[in-house]
Design a protein around this motif. Structure first.
Motif, PDB file in Angstrom:
ATOM      1  N   TYR A  22       0.870  -1.180   0.000  1.00 30.93           N
ATOM      2  CA  TYR A  22       0.000   0.000   0.000  1.00 30.93           C
ATOM      3  C   TYR A  22       0.903   1.225   0.000  1.00 30.93           C
ATOM      4  O   TYR A  22       1.964   1.222   0.616  1.00 30.93           O
ATOM      5  N   GLN A  23       0.462   2.261  -0.695  1.00 32.66           N
ATOM      6  CA  GLN A  23       1.170   3.538  -0.616  1.00 32.66           C
ATOM      7  C   GLN A  23       0.286   4.666  -1.096  1.00 32.66           C
ATOM      8  O   GLN A  23      -0.639   4.461  -1.867  1.00 32.66           O
ATOM      9  N   ALA A  29       3.439   1.147   2.939  1.00 32.60           N
ATOM     10  CA  ALA A  29       3.268  -0.025   3.803  1.00 32.60           C
ATOM     11  C   ALA A  29       3.875  -1.237   3.113  1.00 32.60           C
ATOM     12  O   ALA A  29       3.725  -1.414   1.900  1.00 32.60           O
ATOM     13  N   ILE A  43       3.629   0.086   8.506  1.00 30.48           N
ATOM     14  CA  ILE A  43       3.106   1.277   7.826  1.00 30.48           C
ATOM     15  C   ILE A  43       3.949   2.449   8.301  1.00 30.48           C
ATOM     16  O   ILE A  43       4.010   2.736   9.500  1.00 30.48           O
ATOM     17  N   LEU A  66      -1.744   6.924   9.035  1.00 30.06           N
ATOM     18  CA  LEU A  66      -1.219   5.602   9.370  1.00 30.06           C
ATOM     19  C   LEU A  66      -2.349   4.675   9.813  1.00 30.06           C
ATOM     20  O   LEU A  66      -2.441   3.530   9.365  1.00 30.06           O
ATOM     21  N   ALA A  69      -4.760   3.830   6.959  1.00 38.58           N
ATOM     22  CA  ALA A  69      -4.157   2.813   6.092  1.00 38.58           C
ATOM     23  C   ALA A  69      -4.277   1.437   6.733  1.00 38.58           C
ATOM     24  O   ALA A  69      -4.538   0.446   6.037  1.00 38.58           O
ATOM     25  N   ALA A  70      -4.100   1.359   8.060  1.00 36.12           N
ATOM     26  CA  ALA A  70      -4.247   0.070   8.752  1.00 36.12           C
ATOM     27  C   ALA A  70      -5.648  -0.482   8.540  1.00 36.12           C
ATOM     28  O   ALA A  70      -5.822  -1.678   8.286  1.00 36.12           O
ATOM     29  N   HIS A 102       6.707   3.862  12.930  1.00 31.89           N
ATOM     30  CA  HIS A 102       6.020   2.896  12.084  1.00 31.89           C
ATOM     31  C   HIS A 102       4.952   2.192  12.901  1.00 31.89           C
ATOM     32  O   HIS A 102       5.124   1.933  14.075  1.00 31.89           O
TER      33      HIS A 102
END
Length: 116
Positions: A22-23, A29, A43, A66, A69-70, A102
């Motif tokens: 993922y980005q 990530a 991440i 962050l 995204a998780a 992170h």
């Protein structure tokens, strides 16, 4: 440690291979090379921030990104129903080994409490 020497900055710049999952403009990530669960994704923000203690008010959007995204990764990894854990260590005594903040996103097994 300077950004040029930071392991995660080097991954972010493409100097070191990683399995990117993922980005976006704020973060990237990738799968942990020493996974502690069937799913273990790190991440990281694209901006180098050494520890939680180094966060500034202007970094609030990065920290929020962050966690968002998780959540997206939990969907794509099929972890919404079974559950997942997110954790961020701050400092060597807490287990931080790379000094670039992170978020660990772990899933695919049961977790106990308290951790480690």
């Amino acid at each position: 440690m300077s950004d040029s020497e930071c392991l995660f900055c080097r991954i972010e710049r493409g100097e070191i291979d990683a399995e990117i999952v993922y980005q976006n403009d704020l973060l990237i990530a990738f799968r942990d090379i020493h996974p502690q669960a069937p799913t273990h994704i790190l991440i990281i923000p694209r901006k180098h921030i050494s520890t939680i203690n180094d966060l500034q008010d202007e970094d609030a959007a990065i920290v929020g990104a962050l966690f968002l995204a998780a959540k997206e990764l939990a969907v794509s990894e099929g972890l919404l129903e079974s559950g997942y854990r997110v954790a961020m260590n701050c400092g060597e005594g807490a287990g931080q080994s790379v000094f670039h903040i992170h978020l660990h996103m772990l899933g695919g097994r049961a977790f106990s409490w308290p951790p480690g």
